[in-house]
Design a protein around this motif. Structure first.
Motif, PDB file in Angstrom:
ATOM      1  N   ILE A 140      56.440  89.238 -23.389  1.00 57.95           N
ATOM      2  CA  ILE A 140      57.745  89.761 -22.960  1.00 57.95           C
ATOM      3  C   ILE A 140      58.822  89.087 -23.798  1.00 57.95           C
ATOM      4  O   ILE A 140      58.807  87.862 -23.975  1.00 57.95           O
ATOM      5  N   THR A 141      59.745  89.889 -24.334  1.00 57.32           N
ATOM      6  CA  THR A 141      60.748  89.324 -25.254  1.00 57.32           C
ATOM      7  C   THR A 141      62.086  89.060 -24.580  1.00 57.32           C
ATOM      8  O   THR A 141      62.828  88.183 -24.983  1.00 57.32           O
ATOM      9  N   ALA A 142      62.431  89.836 -23.539  1.00 56.49           N
ATOM     10  CA  ALA A 142      63.731  89.632 -22.889  1.00 56.49           C
ATOM     11  C   ALA A 142      63.744  90.329 -21.545  1.00 56.49           C
ATOM     12  O   ALA A 142      63.041  91.323 -21.341  1.00 56.49           O
ATOM     13  N   ILE A 143      64.551  89.785 -20.605  1.00 59.54           N
ATOM     14  CA  ILE A 143      64.768  90.487 -19.338  1.00 59.54           C
ATOM     15  C   ILE A 143      66.271  90.533 -19.072  1.00 59.54           C
ATOM     16  O   ILE A 143      67.022  89.690 -19.564  1.00 59.54           O
ATOM     17  N   SER A 144      66.696  91.518 -18.305  1.00 60.17           N
ATOM     18  CA  SER A 144      68.124  91.634 -18.011  1.00 60.17           C
ATOM     19  C   SER A 144      68.295  92.297 -16.659  1.00 60.17           C
ATOM     20  O   SER A 144      67.637  93.288 -16.362  1.00 60.17           O
ATOM     21  N   TRP A 145      69.194  91.722 -15.834  1.00 59.65           N
ATOM     22  CA  TRP A 145      69.430  92.268 -14.493  1.00 59.65           C
ATOM     23  C   TRP A 145      70.580  93.254 -14.568  1.00 59.65           C
ATOM     24  O   TRP A 145      71.557  93.004 -15.265  1.00 59.65           O
ATOM     25  N   CYS A 146      70.471  94.347 -13.862  1.00 58.73           N
ATOM     26  CA  CYS A 146      71.527  95.354 -13.880  1.00 58.73           C
ATOM     27  C   CYS A 146      72.780  94.773 -13.208  1.00 58.73           C
ATOM     28  O   CYS A 146      72.710  94.302 -12.070  1.00 58.73           O
ATOM     29  N   PRO A 147      73.935  94.791 -13.892  1.00 56.22           N
ATOM     30  CA  PRO A 147      75.112  94.106 -13.335  1.00 56.22           C
ATOM     31  C   PRO A 147      75.673  94.783 -12.082  1.00 56.22           C
ATOM     32  O   PRO A 147      76.343  94.151 -11.292  1.00 56.22           O
ATOM     33  N   HIS A 148      75.406  96.104 -11.899  1.00 54.38           N
ATOM     34  CA  HIS A 148      76.029  96.751 -10.743  1.00 54.38           C
ATOM     35  C   HIS A 148      75.010  97.245  -9.724  1.00 54.38           C
ATOM     36  O   HIS A 148      75.364  97.954  -8.801  1.00 54.38           O
ATOM     37  N   ASN A 149      73.725  96.900  -9.909  1.00 56.82           N
ATOM     38  CA  ASN A 149      72.739  97.236  -8.885  1.00 56.82           C
ATOM     39  C   ASN A 149      71.710  96.107  -8.844  1.00 56.82           C
ATOM     40  O   ASN A 149      70.875  95.976  -9.729  1.00 56.82           O
ATOM     41  N   CYS A 194      65.324  84.150 -18.642  1.00 57.27           N
ATOM     42  CA  CYS A 194      65.615  83.890 -17.230  1.00 57.27           C
ATOM     43  C   CYS A 194      66.891  84.636 -16.874  1.00 57.27           C
ATOM     44  O   CYS A 194      67.760  84.819 -17.723  1.00 57.27           O
ATOM     45  N   ALA A 195      66.952  85.128 -15.650  1.00 60.36           N
ATOM     46  CA  ALA A 195      68.097  85.934 -15.231  1.00 60.36           C
ATOM     47  C   ALA A 195      68.274  85.743 -13.737  1.00 60.36           C
ATOM     48  O   ALA A 195      67.338  85.355 -13.039  1.00 60.36           O
ATOM     49  N   ALA A 196      69.494  86.022 -13.249  1.00 58.42           N
ATOM     50  CA  ALA A 196      69.725  85.852 -11.816  1.00 58.42           C
ATOM     51  C   ALA A 196      70.697  86.918 -11.343  1.00 58.42           C
ATOM     52  O   ALA A 196      71.519  87.407 -12.123  1.00 58.42           O
ATOM     53  N   SER A 197      70.583  87.257 -10.079  1.00 60.10           N
ATOM     54  CA  SER A 197      71.486  88.251  -9.523  1.00 60.10           C
ATOM     55  C   SER A 197      71.491  88.126  -8.007  1.00 60.10           C
ATOM     56  O   SER A 197      70.432  88.178  -7.382  1.00 60.10           O
ATOM     57  N   ASP A 230      69.091  95.662  -7.411  1.00 58.26           N
ATOM     58  CA  ASP A 230      67.663  95.973  -7.306  1.00 58.26           C
ATOM     59  C   ASP A 230      67.059  96.421  -8.627  1.00 58.26           C
ATOM     60  O   ASP A 230      65.858  96.588  -8.721  1.00 58.26           O
ATOM     61  N   LEU A 231      67.903  96.673  -9.641  1.00 52.46           N
ATOM     62  CA  LEU A 231      67.353  97.174 -10.908  1.00 52.46           C
ATOM     63  C   LEU A 231      67.325  96.073 -11.959  1.00 52.46           C
ATOM     64  O   LEU A 231      68.208  95.221 -12.015  1.00 52.46           O
ATOM     65  N   PHE A 232      66.339  96.202 -12.839  1.00 55.44           N
ATOM     66  CA  PHE A 232      66.003  95.087 -13.685  1.00 55.44           C
ATOM     67  C   PHE A 232      65.293  95.665 -14.905  1.00 55.44           C
ATOM     68  O   PHE A 232      64.495  96.585 -14.752  1.00 55.44           O
ATOM     69  N   ALA A 233      65.593  95.174 -16.112  1.00 51.54           N
ATOM     70  CA  ALA A 233      64.939  95.720 -17.307  1.00 51.54           C
ATOM     71  C   ALA A 233      64.175  94.615 -18.017  1.00 51.54           C
ATOM     72  O   ALA A 233      64.569  93.450 -17.990  1.00 51.54           O
ATOM     73  N   SER A 234      63.055  94.990 -18.666  1.00 53.91           N
ATOM     74  CA  SER A 234      62.312  94.006 -19.459  1.00 53.91           C
ATOM     75  C   SER A 234      61.797  94.693 -20.718  1.00 53.91           C
ATOM     76  O   SER A 234      61.559  95.903 -20.723  1.00 53.91           O
ATOM     77  N   ALA A 235      61.643  93.891 -21.780  1.00 46.97           N
ATOM     78  CA  ALA A 235      61.143  94.436 -23.053  1.00 46.97           C
ATOM     79  C   ALA A 235      60.013  93.550 -23.540  1.00 46.97           C
ATOM     80  O   ALA A 235      59.945  92.371 -23.194  1.00 46.97           O
ATOM     81  N   TRP A 250      62.625  98.316 -13.708  1.00 44.46           N
ATOM     82  CA  TRP A 250      61.932  98.039 -12.453  1.00 44.46           C
ATOM     83  C   TRP A 250      62.875  98.190 -11.276  1.00 44.46           C
ATOM     84  O   TRP A 250      64.057  97.894 -11.392  1.00 44.46           O
ATOM     85  N   ASN A 251      62.310  98.583 -10.134  1.00 49.19           N
ATOM     86  CA  ASN A 251      63.036  98.416  -8.885  1.00 49.19           C
ATOM     87  C   ASN A 251      62.418  97.200  -8.201  1.00 49.19           C
ATOM     88  O   ASN A 251      61.266  97.221  -7.790  1.00 49.19           O
ATOM     89  N   VAL A 252      63.208  96.132  -8.107  1.00 46.41           N
ATOM     90  CA  VAL A 252      62.669  94.864  -7.608  1.00 46.41           C
ATOM     91  C   VAL A 252      62.348  94.958  -6.121  1.00 46.41           C
ATOM     92  O   VAL A 252      61.325  94.456  -5.657  1.00 46.41           O
ATOM     93  N   ALA A 253      63.233  95.612  -5.358  1.00 45.13           N
ATOM     94  CA  ALA A 253      63.044  95.659  -3.906  1.00 45.13           C
ATOM     95  C   ALA A 253      61.712  96.330  -3.581  1.00 45.13           C
ATOM     96  O   ALA A 253      60.976  95.898  -2.707  1.00 45.13           O
ATOM     97  N   GLU A 254      61.400  97.424  -4.320  1.00 49.85           N
ATOM     98  CA  GLU A 254      60.147  98.135  -4.029  1.00 49.85           C
ATOM     99  C   GLU A 254      59.015  97.685  -4.936  1.00 49.85           C
ATOM    100  O   GLU A 254      57.907  98.208  -4.867  1.00 49.85           O
ATOM    101  N   GLN A 255      59.310  96.757  -5.845  1.00 47.78           N
ATOM    102  CA  GLN A 255      58.315  96.225  -6.786  1.00 47.78           C
ATOM    103  C   GLN A 255      57.596  97.335  -7.539  1.00 47.78           C
ATOM    104  O   GLN A 255      56.368  97.365  -7.599  1.00 47.78           O
TER     105      GLN A 255
END
Length: 1284
Positions: free
Chosen positions: A62-71, A22-25, A73-78, A87-92
């Motif tokens: 899916i093993t992990a997710i992480s939100w980009c600390p300085h953007n 779980c992650a939040a931004s 809209d960007l998001f990583a998953s493994a 991923w770009n969340v805004a544009e899905q």
């Protein structure tokens, strides 16, 4: 255009197997199920989080997710298939992919110091760093972080100190790396573990945001420590209230320095700590099951300020302004609770957002499946309850109206492949598992009451409870047997197959007949009434294993089978033959479902992620649905709601679909009061190739029987019953109940579940009153009240709250005293009487007075300041509370502040009631708007009906494109809904102006009084030959084609423009109308004082010219001018109706046509862009209050242009129609191919509508709005748009 509409979605829960899930931004948070990532976004207007996107590209866990600390809209998953995605969340959409990582990326995190690199690590290292773009793009290995002696649980980069990173290991140790310093590997193990090989994994690890070296570490058994990463020493060891407690997760609270929170692993206890104290400041038990993950939102959702003056000047001033010393605080309260929201994930898949300051859930999905859902079935005697069986070892029962779980089975069953409800109201479910045999679960008692073990450890792939003979249950298994037994376990038959058996189904017509699907590619039919264990029939033809088999409920002897060869075969038992092969799926077929009303309709689900709808008469595929993100396993319908289907999938979601569009024009036949034989028919007639759809099932026959019994006006009942049968869940029954109340039906006839929905204002207070009494007296029932049943305290609290909102202050005080909440009781007691308050004061004298939050609510009720309170609730998005209050005030339950002279208060009372009534309507409107923008037009209409605002209720249905429902309801309500009903009929008639249903369109228009002009348009657009056209003219009481020509010429010589256009359109040379009409419109708009109403009727009429005549080469210049004029007038109409999303597109479309085509019209491109800019500037300044962004006020010129536009546009005649259209399902995220709108260039959320080139798409909402203001397609071809 898609035929199957998505109308509901049950999101998955959060997976419990990996750490960083779980992650939040900013104003979003995310969690992952096993295969998909769910992203929720804050809706600022209502201050609530809404599911915004489901992102699924991963094929394995899916093993992990992480939100980009300085953007944000960007998001990583493994994931476990060695894949990392950005991923770009805004544009899905996927921005970058890295597959074939060496080793499984078990943990993943953005590097805080570098712009766009993500680090990931497998169990023993090394740490890889992937730089996504730029000159150094590619994967590098961290030079030190490798060759660890113990597996890595998780790692964290330091947010401030560049390149510093810490790893937590399963043996309890940490490894710390920092550029320019000595590497520290496997240090700081808890003291009690030193010198032993015991494991004590690190469960959580977070750097102190206020220090460069401090670090919070949690070990599963040894609790939490604050350590110093420089001196490698332990600074503080935190102590738990009980030795049994162990920490699963922790998070710092950014808004409160030194504060952090932890979640226990065994029970869902949230603890709040401060680094300066070794024991928790506070503990909240939020759930029975343990925590899995915690994340604090760094910017808590901003509450809308509800009043401009600050409320907290000084709480400790008495009314006489003598200062009172503030109450003494207990030690714990000196650390006030941190404001902030924690995203909480639990071991049972529950996900919620907890408001720590207010101590309440802002959002909670209590339970969700976290793995593949293999099967789903509706409860036989209740179409609102749906059971699902999952890989996660549980069966859950859901209420599909509220989309919440009502029951869950005990769990730990291995994998549950199949489920079957007991027939009727027995309230039991049989389940088949992968290794624990079969079982019967008593749902209401929550217990397993029987187990079947005849298959040993072999998996049971299908379990089927006979609905013709409730004593028999069939199971089929990997051991090659299909076993029929009684419910108490006595085996009746064992049918041996040469290989594993995957599916079985009882015949719906013969209680002794059962079919099976086998791995040997064959389908078999067995007859139980003989003692033989040989099959009666064997059907071969599939080229791979057969999975499910299904008997047709309506056609005797017909069954279908789905196979791994990607086909569905239809077999006729009586002819011993395969009568059709349905090919189209490109992977194995799993789900199969016959429709229980339309005998030829069959639906299949497959591993190719799609659902297909088939017409089995000729094998055509009527529609393909791409919305699931993985294999589709189960499909189910309830016989009493035959056109609402549920599907379940490996993507862990359940989705609800409406199949009603597949059976057009049946619904319109019902509205147009066509004879029964065009609505209900015999199976033999319905299965003839090319026959129109007819209802052949039990539900429709029952409705016909009931209608035939009625004397007098049966039309109302007929419309209601069919509407409930054809509508998806979510409000149509509620709507009809309210219509009945408005029509004066006796309350005793209302159904039991009426009080669960939106009630009419006259019932709201009465019902809440009785609910409050019930809550006060109720003792917990023996088995608890389903999931998370409230404690006695909670029930009393809820009762007290209800009494309070009903203005029953004394009862509230007494209950508060019983709960020990004296301060609350005292603060409102003067509202009863000063005497009562003094009495309470004495009872309270021996106890301390403690400080609470600013409880504005009781004060307001006691002083009768309803408006402030309603405003307070509305600002917090608590619209239902606000509605209840306003209604209570209308009924005179609220005490207004006592004034000394009684005659003055009498004078005010009249005004107050009017004020309150207005308030009630305002709040209802706000609540309706909340439902409407949530994609629930029917519930929105219910809110308006509850306060008898019929005009707005009708408007909501029409704006939600629920046209059939709007006409049904309008017909029943009669005169008070007439205007909107006529508009809905007109739109429905446009829907019918396609090849096959012209006569229906005529019937609908005949239901409108003064319908001559509507019928003229219909006849003008009709594309038949002269004889057919004349027949239609006759039906519509219009003159024949030749006579129309004479009338047109006469009108033209008399200078009657409108008449000449009207009659020319009805001739065989309708193009003669074009020059007359266009010349007139151009003259009109060349004058300065023209208005929309002076040109609209002319353009509207011209737009109905037959398409093939308009497209003639000789008409090209006139056609272009017509398109441009319709585009421009459309833009103005869109401004009038506040269709903000398409106004720019209409202006742009008109400008493009002006640029590219040879025309002569009194419009300039500059003028268009000037008008658009003025509209933008002026609407922006109108809505400025909702957005924080500063915007420049409109210039004088812009204001001038805008006021000219306003004077031209005038008011919308249909008041309620103002505002955008929003169809059901508009906000449900789909997994399917992303379509980009050719109007806005943005991703389409919700249903898409394809234009005539088959490629260009726009959202269905935009298409509906466009067609209402400009009938021609956005592609500029001159083709009319028909999205209705």
């Amino acid at each position: 255009m898609a035929q199957v509409k998505q109308v509901g979605l049950l999101a998955a829960g959060c997976q419990p197997w990996n750490k960083d899930v779980c992650a939040a931004s900013g104003d979003r948070f995310a969690y992952c199920a096993t295969l998909a990532i769910y992203i929720y976004q804050l809706d600022h207007r209502y201050n609530e989080f809404k599911l915004w996107a489901i992102m699924s590209e991963h094929k394995k866990t899916i093993t992990a997710i992480s939100w980009c600390p300085h953007n944000h809209d960007l998001f990583a998953s493994a994931s476990a298939d060695n894949l990392v995605i950005i991923w770009n969340v805004a544009e899905q959409k996927v921005v970058a992919k890295l597959d074939s990582t060496k080793g499984i990326p078990a943990s993943l995190s953005w590097c805080w110091n570098a712009g766009d690199s993500v680090a990931f690590v497998s169990h023993r290292g090394p740490l890889y760093i992937w730089t996504i773009s730029g000159p150094d793009g590619g994967v590098t290995v961290h030079k030190d972080a490798h060759s660890f002696l113990s597996d890595i649980c998780l790692f964290r980069w330091h947010p401030k100190k560049k390149g510093k990173v810490v790893f937590g290991h399963t043996d309890g140790s940490l490894s710390i790396f920092q550029p320019g310093c000595k590497n520290q590997k496997h240090v700081l193990r808890p003291e009690s573990l030193e010198g032993t090989d015991e494991e004590d994994p690190v469960t959580a690890l977070e750097w102190d945001p206020l220090s460069t070296d401090y670090l919070l570490v949690a070990n599963l058994h040894n609790g939490i420590r604050l350590v110093d990463s420089e001196s490698l020493s332990c600074i503080t060891v935190f102590n738990f209230p009980s030795a049994a407690a162990s920490v699963q997760c922790l998070a710092w609270v950014p808004s409160a320095p030194g504060m952090f929170i932890t979640g226990d692993s065994q029970v869902g206890v949230l603890r709040i700590w401060n680094v300066s104290r070794t024991t928790p400041l506070d503990n909240f038990k939020l759930k029975k099951t343990g925590f899995h993950g915690l994340h604090v939102l760094n910017s808590p959702p901003k509450k809308k300020s509800f009043s401009s003056q600050s409320l907290n000047k000084n709480h400790h001033m008495s009314s006489t302004s003598e200062a009172v010393p503030p109450p003494t605080l207990t030690q714990n309260q000196a650390f006030s609770l941190p404001p902030g929201h924690a995203v909480c994930c639990f071991m049972d898949g529950g996900v919620g957002l907890y408001d720590m300051g207010a101590k309440k859930w802002d959002f909670l999905r209590d339970l969700g499946h976290v793995e593949t859902i293999f099967d789903c079935k509706f409860k036989p005697d209740n179409p609102d309850l749906l059971a699902t069986a999952s890989f996660d070892g549980t069966i859950k029962v859901w209420d599909i109206n509220t989309l919440t779980a009502v029951y869950t089975s005990p769990g730990n069953e291995g994998v549950i492949y199949s489920l079957s409800w007991a027939p009727g109201d027995l309230n039991c479910i049989a389940g088949g598992t992968s290794r624990n045999g079969g079982f019967i679960w008593d749902v209401s008692r929550g217990k397993m009451i029987t187990r079947f073990s005849e298959h040993g450890k072999s998996g049971i792939f299908c379990i089927a409870w006979s609905h013709k003979d409730s004593k028999r249950i069939a199971t089929c298994s990997g051991d090659g047997f299909c076993i029929i037994r009684t419910i108490d376990g006595k085996v009746l038959h064992k049918y041996k197959h040469p290989a594993a058996v995957f599916g079985c189904d009882w015949s719906q017509n013969n209680k002794d007949m059962i079919a099976t699907g086998c791995e040997d590619k064959n389908v078999r039919v067995y007859y139980l009434a003989t003692s033989s264990d040989q099959p009666l029939k064997v059907f071969s033809g599939h080229t791979a294993k057969v999975f499910h088999v299904r008997w047709s409920p309506l056609r005797e002897g017909i069954l279908c089978s789905g196979s791994d060869d990607g086909t569905v075969r239809i077999w006729d038992y009586t002819q011993d033959a395969c009568i059709n092969v349905l090919s189209g799926h490109i992977a194995p077929v799993r789900g199969l479902l016959w429709n229980s009303e339309i005998p030829y309709l069959l639906i299949s689900g497959s591993w190719d992620y799609t659902i297909k709808v088939w017409d089995t008469r000729d094998g055509t595929c009527l529609d393909t649905v791409y919305d699931h993100g993985a294999d589709v396993y189960g499909l189910t319908c309830h016989p009493s709601r035959p056109f609402t289907m549920a599907s379940c999938s490996r993507d862990s979601t359940v989705r609800l679909w409406s199949l009603t569009p597949l059976i057009n024009p049946l619904q319109i036949n019902i509205l147009a009061d066509r004879p029964w034989d065009e609505i209900i028919g015999h199976t033999d007639r319905a299965v003839e190739v090319g026959a129109s759809p007819l209802l052949c099932g039990k539900v429709s026959r029952d409705i016909k029987q009931e209608v035939d019994k009625l004397t007098g006006n049966s039309r109302e009942r007929k419309l209601r019953w069919f509407s409930e049968c054809l509508s998806p869940p979510g409000g149509s029954q509620n709507l009809w109940d309210l219509v009945a109340v408005i029509k004066g039906q006796d309350d005793s006839l209302l159904p039991q579940n009426y009080c669960k929905g939106i009630m009419h204002m006259k019932h709201l207070i009465r019902f809440k009153m009785s609910k409050a009494q019930e809550l006060t007296t109720v003792k917990m029932s023996k088995f608890g009240g389903g999931i998370g049943a409230p404690s006695k305290e909670e029930r009393l609290k809820e009762a007290a709250e209800i009494h309070l909102r009903l203005g029953q202050i004394q009862r509230y005080c007494e209950l508060m005293v019983e709960l020990g909440e004296w301060d609350k009781a005292l603060s409102v007691a003067p509202g009863v009487s000063v005497k009562y308050w003094k009495k309470l004061m004495q009872r309270r004298a021996d106890q301390l007075i403690q400080e609470e939050n600013d409880d504005v609510i009781p004060y307001c009720i006691a002083t009768g300041d309803v408006k402030k309170l309603v405003k307070f609730y509305t600002s917090r998005g608590q619209l239902k509370e606000a509605l209840l209050l306003a209604q209570a005030a209308c009924e005179g339950n609220m005490q207004t502040s006592q004034s000394s002279a009684s005659n003055i208060s009498a004078h005010f009372e009249g005004n107050n009631l009017e004020d309150y009534n207005e308030l009630l309507h305002e709040v209802s409107k706000e609540l309706a708007e909340w439902y409407f923008q949530d994609g629930c037009a029917v519930q929105a209409a219910c809110c308006h009906l509850a306060v008898e605002n019929i005009e707005l209720a009708m408007a909501n249905l029409i704006r939600g494109n629920e046209l059939e429902l709007a006409v049904s309801m309008g017909t029943v309500l009669g005169e008070c809904a007439a205007q909107a009903t006529h508009y809905a009929l007109e739109l429905l008639a446009r829907k019918c102006m396609t090849i096959t249903t012209w006569d229906l369109a005529t019937d609908l228009l005949m239901m409108i009084p003064n319908n001559e002009l509507h019928l003229v348009k219909l006849c003008a657009f009709y594309p038949g030959g002269t004889a057919e056209i004349n027949d239609l003219h006759e039906k519509c009481s219009l003159p024949d084609v030749e006579e129309c020509m004479q009338l047109a010429q006469t009108a033209e010589t008399e200078g009657n423009t409108f008449g000449s256009i009207k009659y020319y359109l009805l001739t065989i040379e309708p193009e003669k109308a074009l020059p007359i009409g266009i010349k007139y419109v151009k003259e009109q708009i060349s004058n300065s004082g023209w208005t929309l109403d002076s040109v609209c009727p002319f353009l509207d009429l011209l737009s109905y010219i037959r398409t093939e005549r308009l497209l003639l080469h000789k008409c090209s210049e006139l056609r272009n001018e017509l398109l441009i004029l319709c585009g421009y007038i459309g833009a103005l109409l869109a401004i009038r109706r506040q269709y903000a999303s398409i106004v720019p597109a209409l202006y742009e479309y008109t400008s493009q046509l002006l640029k590219r085509r040879e025309v002569c019209v009194p419009l300039k491109i500059e003028q268009l862009s000037e008008e658009l800019d003025a509209w933008r500037a002026c609407t922006r300044s109108l809505y400025k209050s909702t957005e924080e962004l500063p915007c420049t006020p409109p210039s004088e010129l812009q204001q001038e242009v805008s006021s000219t536009l306003v004077s031209r546009i005038k008011e919308e005649p249909l008041k309620g129609m103002i505002g955008p259209d929003y169809v059901t399902g508009s906000n449900l995220p789909s997994h399917s191919d992303v379509h980009i709108s050719c109007l806005t260039g943005l991703r389409i959320q919700g249903p898409a509508f394809f234009l005539e080139d088959g490629k260009s798409a726009i959202s269905l909402n935009d298409a509906l709005m466009w067609a209402k203001v400009n009938p021609f397609s956005p592609l500029g071809t001159g083709i009319r748009l028909n999205p209705f």
